[in-house]
Design a protein around this motif. Sequence first.
Motif, PDB file in Angstrom:
ATOM      1  N   PHE A 220     -37.176  13.180  21.027  1.00  0.00           N
ATOM      2  CA  PHE A 220     -36.486  12.666  22.215  1.00  0.00           C
ATOM      3  C   PHE A 220     -37.457  12.605  23.397  1.00  0.00           C
ATOM      4  CE2 PHE A 220     -34.051  13.103  26.132  1.00  0.00           C
ATOM      5  CZ  PHE A 220     -33.114  12.096  25.984  1.00  0.00           C
ATOM      6  N   ILE A 221     -38.154  13.699  23.612  1.00  0.00           N
ATOM      7  CA  ILE A 221     -39.082  13.730  24.749  1.00  0.00           C
ATOM      8  C   ILE A 221     -40.168  12.663  24.571  1.00  0.00           C
ATOM      9  CG2 ILE A 221     -40.809  15.156  25.951  1.00  0.00           C
ATOM     10  CD1 ILE A 221     -39.014  17.596  25.169  1.00  0.00           C
ATOM     11  N   GLY A 222     -40.696  12.566  23.355  1.00  0.00           N
ATOM     12  CA  GLY A 222     -41.795  11.627  23.106  1.00  0.00           C
ATOM     13  C   GLY A 222     -41.356  10.173  23.101  1.00  0.00           C
TER      14      GLY A 222
ATOM     15  N   VAL B 231     -38.352   9.368  26.280  1.00  0.00           N
ATOM     16  CA  VAL B 231     -38.694   9.586  27.692  1.00  0.00           C
ATOM     17  C   VAL B 231     -40.159   9.215  27.980  1.00  0.00           C
ATOM     18  CG1 VAL B 231     -38.715  11.248  29.600  1.00  0.00           C
ATOM     19  CG2 VAL B 231     -36.979  11.448  27.799  1.00  0.00           C
ATOM     20  N   VAL B 232     -41.094   9.952  27.384  1.00  0.00           N
ATOM     21  CA  VAL B 232     -42.508   9.819  27.785  1.00  0.00           C
ATOM     22  C   VAL B 232     -43.103   8.447  27.423  1.00  0.00           C
ATOM     23  CG1 VAL B 232     -44.827  10.799  27.524  1.00  0.00           C
ATOM     24  CG2 VAL B 232     -42.843  12.315  27.643  1.00  0.00           C
ATOM     25  N   LEU B 233     -42.996   8.063  26.150  1.00  0.00           N
ATOM     26  CA  LEU B 233     -43.605   6.784  25.744  1.00  0.00           C
ATOM     27  C   LEU B 233     -42.971   5.568  26.435  1.00  0.00           C
ATOM     28  CD1 LEU B 233     -44.533   7.251  21.988  1.00  0.00           C
ATOM     29  CD2 LEU B 233     -46.077   6.712  23.857  1.00  0.00           C
ATOM     30  N   PRO B 234     -41.639   5.502  26.572  1.00  0.00           N
ATOM     31  CA  PRO B 234     -41.087   4.367  27.323  1.00  0.00           C
ATOM     32  C   PRO B 234     -41.612   4.288  28.765  1.00  0.00           C
ATOM     33  CG  PRO B 234     -39.371   5.376  26.036  1.00  0.00           C
ATOM     34  CD  PRO B 234     -40.572   6.261  25.907  1.00  0.00           C
ATOM     35  N   VAL B 235     -41.772   5.463  29.409  1.00  0.00           N
ATOM     36  CA  VAL B 235     -42.310   5.456  30.778  1.00  0.00           C
ATOM     37  C   VAL B 235     -43.748   4.930  30.760  1.00  0.00           C
ATOM     38  CG1 VAL B 235     -42.987   6.916  32.736  1.00  0.00           C
ATOM     39  CG2 VAL B 235     -40.810   7.331  31.582  1.00  0.00           C
ATOM     40  N   MET B 236     -44.534   5.385  29.784  1.00  0.00           N
ATOM     41  CA  MET B 236     -45.953   5.005  29.740  1.00  0.00           C
ATOM     42  C   MET B 236     -46.185   3.564  29.288  1.00  0.00           C
ATOM     43  SD  MET B 236     -47.562   8.456  28.158  1.00  0.00           S
ATOM     44  CE  MET B 236     -49.259   7.899  28.175  1.00  0.00           C
ATOM     45  N   THR B 237     -45.332   3.071  28.379  1.00  0.00           N
ATOM     46  CA  THR B 237     -45.591   1.742  27.800  1.00  0.00           C
ATOM     47  C   THR B 237     -44.702   0.642  28.378  1.00  0.00           C
ATOM     48  OG1 THR B 237     -44.000   2.188  26.054  1.00  0.00           O
ATOM     49  CG2 THR B 237     -46.290   2.716  25.573  1.00  0.00           C
TER      50      THR B 237
END
Lengths: 389, 160
Positions: free
Chosen positions: A246-248, A251-257
């Motif tokens: 979930f975090i990866g 949250v994190v990958l959608p924000v980064m990509t």
Amino acid sequence: MSREISARPRRRLGKAILVSLPFLLLSTMMLMGASAGSQGNTLFLVPFLVTFAFINVLFFMMMYTGKTDRYRAVFFITMAVGFVITFIANLLEVRGSMALSAANMVRGETPFCHMVIPMTLIPAALTRTIIFPGRILGGFADVATMFTLWIGASLALGRGFCSWGCFFGGLEDGFSRIRRKPVLRRIAEKWTYLPYAVLIVVVALAALSLSPTYCEWLCPFKTVTEFAAVTSFKVAVQTAMFVSLFIGLVVVLPVMTKKRTQCGLFCPMGAFQSLTNKVNAFEVRIDREKCNDCMRCVGVCPTYSIDKASVSKGVTRISCTKCGKCVDECPSGAVSYHVKGTPVTGRTGGARMLFLYPGFIFLAVFGSGMIQGALYRLLLLLTTGSMIK
Amino acid sequence: MRKLKSFVGYTWALTALPLVLATFIGLNTWAKSLADITGVKISPWHSGGEVARVIRHDGFKTAINEPVFRGLIGERKRGFVQVKWTPDEGRRLPAMVDDSIDLDADGTTDFRVRLDTKTNEAQLDPYNPAVVGLIQVFDLGNERAIRVRLLNPHRGDTRQ
């Protein structure tokens, strides 16, 4: 000249009102029917009216501006947030916890969700049983109801379900819109085949073990819905895995990509749903005569469904969720909704309208209960100090 | 041909809206029909299986389910049986349930279980080599259930 310029927006406004009126009538009919039991209660009435207005304003704006994804995303993200609030509040009210006990499972109290569908098909065909601790009929989110909704959505929208119906997709969609520009721009194309590999593995393991392996081990959305109570080392490992995913991925990958990475790079249901694009009338096409090969559509597609090869062929990949982002962003108007069997060139407004009506009606009816539920919980919080009764 | 393809395409596309409306309007009816037509049930590995026999006691009853061995194709070597105790209307289960279970109603006790309904701890004494041991006790409010691991008598050796 000046009269001509001032007349155009007025004509556009009139046309937008005209094409929005049937939607107003349909949404009135569908939403009134869905909330028939809660009329007369102010705590229900206010969320109903707000949601009803919200839906119709968004549809009108789609018609008026000609933009699809911009307004779809507003509802889609709100629906996902509303779903999480409503679902968790209901769990706390009924069960007192987000954790699912073994007793809950034996009683068949686990709500069925569409993510389980691919895993259930082989065992259902061979054993005539559904490998899920829920109920076939009756209770909240039973198997037969969720299957019916999925069949209806798949026939009408194909993989459009993932952008016009999935109540989880909005979470990633929301996170993917936080940054203005992506930090991580390039992901090797081979990763876009991962969802198909995940699909094959979880379907095979589910058939062999007669248990929904994806739900038990991998589903990231258990983090914001419900999960097995941690009573053993195995469940602790499962919990660590789905929370990390979930975090990866959400949250994190959608924000980064700026992409919906769980949908585009992991979700087995999404991979399975891609197949339904084949039995659906709608697709997104690229008019090669208008296209200037700027590749903006490749950059903005949230599910990696357009690449250079597909642009050159004037098509999207099978994984297209018909969100409309590429249609909105194309500077030359080359990307558009399209009805299969009809010419790609020429006017495209009709095809868009034919898709938007069923698409947004599905989203509105499916999501309105979730948004109303969340607003009701917030009102309850404001009036009683608690979100649960 | 192009015109025909366009006609079919638009007709197909036009059915999408009525399809969505019909899905929601007739949701309960469609769902019931789907359940009836397919005849699917929840897997016994999750539901615990069908009730085979109910035995009445003073103040409560014991429901013994069909043993679950079903695999994807054929039967598995190992499975379980679920037993549930339900108090009579307006009553509670005794503090200690001491029950002898005859799985196949052949007049021979297959295992004896002593269940403390306060602590939900259970002791199992197997009398049949096919009975392996206790899997779990389930606190179902007024009711209690257990699952007991079994070896499939129709598949392989049941000696331990």
